[in-house]
Write a protein that holds these residues in place. Sequence first.
Motif, mmCIF file in Angstrom:
data_model
loop_
_atom_site.group_PDB
_atom_site.id
_atom_site.type_symbol
_atom_site.label_atom_id
_atom_site.label_comp_id
_atom_site.label_asym_id
_atom_site.label_seq_id
_atom_site.Cartn_x
_atom_site.Cartn_y
_atom_site.Cartn_z
ATOM 1 N N PHE A 248 55.808 124.628 129.547
ATOM 2 C CA PHE A 248 54.598 123.746 128.943
ATOM 3 C C PHE A 248 53.283 124.509 129.243
ATOM 4 C CE2 PHE A 248 55.417 122.140 132.950
ATOM 5 C CZ PHE A 248 54.264 121.602 133.294
ATOM 6 N N LEU A 249 52.169 124.068 128.351
ATOM 7 C CA LEU A 249 51.088 124.449 128.689
ATOM 8 C C LEU A 249 50.421 123.357 129.540
ATOM 9 C CD1 LEU A 249 48.481 126.455 128.244
ATOM 10 C CD2 LEU A 249 47.717 125.324 126.369
ATOM 11 N N SER A 250 49.911 123.714 130.617
ATOM 12 C CA SER A 250 49.170 122.737 131.572
ATOM 13 C C SER A 250 47.648 123.125 131.507
ATOM 14 C CB SER A 250 49.699 123.016 133.163
ATOM 15 O OG SER A 250 48.502 122.297 133.785
ATOM 16 N N ILE A 251 47.013 122.184 131.175
ATOM 17 C CA ILE A 251 45.418 122.156 131.034
ATOM 18 C C ILE A 251 44.916 121.398 132.217
ATOM 19 C CG2 ILE A 251 43.194 122.205 129.688
ATOM 20 C CD1 ILE A 251 45.168 122.044 127.206
ATOM 21 N N GLN A 252 44.340 122.080 133.232
ATOM 22 C CA GLN A 252 43.845 121.331 134.352
ATOM 23 C C GLN A 252 42.107 121.211 134.171
ATOM 24 O OE1 GLN A 252 44.941 123.545 137.895
ATOM 25 N NE2 GLN A 252 46.770 122.350 137.790
ATOM 26 N N LEU A 253 41.879 119.910 134.523
ATOM 27 C CA LEU A 253 40.265 119.551 134.951
ATOM 28 C C LEU A 253 39.931 119.186 136.033
ATOM 29 C CD1 LEU A 253 37.519 119.074 133.858
ATOM 30 C CD2 LEU A 253 37.854 117.100 132.955
ATOM 31 N N MET A 254 39.283 119.797 136.826
ATOM 32 C CA MET A 254 39.241 119.490 138.465
ATOM 33 C C MET A 254 37.575 119.203 138.610
ATOM 34 S SD MET A 254 42.069 121.826 140.211
ATOM 35 C CE MET A 254 42.168 120.808 141.806
ATOM 36 N N GLU A 255 37.370 118.162 139.443
ATOM 37 C CA GLU A 255 35.952 117.664 139.912
ATOM 38 C C GLU A 255 35.611 118.240 141.057
ATOM 39 O OE1 GLU A 255 33.431 113.423 140.277
ATOM 40 O OE2 GLU A 255 35.626 113.646 140.889
ATOM 41 N N LYS A 256 34.442 118.870 141.267
ATOM 42 C CA LYS A 256 33.819 119.535 142.394
ATOM 43 C C LYS A 256 33.488 118.498 143.250
ATOM 44 C CE LYS A 256 30.381 122.905 143.663
ATOM 45 N NZ LYS A 256 29.292 123.650 143.146
ATOM 46 N N VAL A 262 42.212 115.620 136.182
ATOM 47 C CA VAL A 262 42.881 115.131 135.072
ATOM 48 C C VAL A 262 43.801 116.517 134.606
ATOM 49 C CG1 VAL A 262 42.781 113.922 133.007
ATOM 50 C CG2 VAL A 262 41.033 113.443 134.590
ATOM 51 N N GLU A 263 44.800 116.002 134.041
ATOM 52 C CA GLU A 263 45.652 117.430 133.689
ATOM 53 C C GLU A 263 46.620 116.874 132.191
ATOM 54 O OE1 GLU A 263 48.938 120.626 135.456
ATOM 55 O OE2 GLU A 263 48.217 118.962 136.624
ATOM 56 N N LEU A 264 46.442 117.816 131.224
ATOM 57 C CA LEU A 264 47.010 117.571 130.149
ATOM 58 C C LEU A 264 48.398 118.570 130.235
ATOM 59 C CD1 LEU A 264 44.683 117.784 127.287
ATOM 60 C CD2 LEU A 264 45.874 115.806 127.967
#
Length: 280
Positions: A248-256, A262-264
């Motif tokens: 699957f494709l994982s799209i990661q958003l990470m806070e500094k 958050v991950e899709l």
Amino acid sequence: MKKFNVLVMGYLLLMTIGVFAQQTSKNLSKIESDSLLIAYSKTTNIVFPFAIKSVDKGSPDILVQKAKGIENILQIKAAQKGFLQTNLTVVTADAKLYSFVLNYDEESPQLNLSLNKTKSEGQEIYFSDENINDEDVQEYSKLAFYDKKKLRGEKERQYDIDFSLNGIFIRDEVMYYRIKVTNISKINYDIDQLRFFIRDTKKVKRTASQEIEITPIYILNNVVKIEGEAENTFVFALPKFTIPEKKFLSIQLMEKNGGRHVELYVKNKKLVQVTVLPKL
């Protein structure tokens, strides 16, 4: 007599196992691992003699990516301060496997390493050989941004952060992923990373899983902060790809300097719902 036959059969079985073990040990050769010290606030760069084909990390406590547009430089840093010892495996285009044992050292990490060449001296850095026009990519990114067709169902909300993939577009050899981030909270969201990986189906945390990072060619509206009660829509231009079964494709958003990550998770059946952009 029966007891004697059983003893003989047992003896022969043990002899067979012993011979097999000896033959197996002769056929196996040990691949030594190199020790590598990495840090949280500094990036370690490793130059490989050939293009990197796959990376396998033993823990989510480390971050790994290929240098943008360069096929044989790997960048590594710690995602967690003081992480437990872990490992990293890299396979290059010449089918050679490299193994590293990673340890945390904030004060004295190894920053820039070049692995010995196994071929004649030549080019030190290998760029992706896709023939892509940067100006066209920027223009198609704008078309994807303003296109009214929306993809539904790929959305995740955590910590008052809405993270959604609302459009997938294609033109020639480039795909354009339109991603919207909405900060519902009153606290600014400082973006540390927004990255794309092809991964095996979900694994339990702290188990090794193979992953391949997809590096953007271009990013439209590449802001580093989402203000409180505000939003931003990005367009990521990526090399064309599809996803095999059981991945699957994982799209990661990470806070500094924060924990609002958050991950899709996007499967191939969603990726094929792509809109073709009109030719410029």
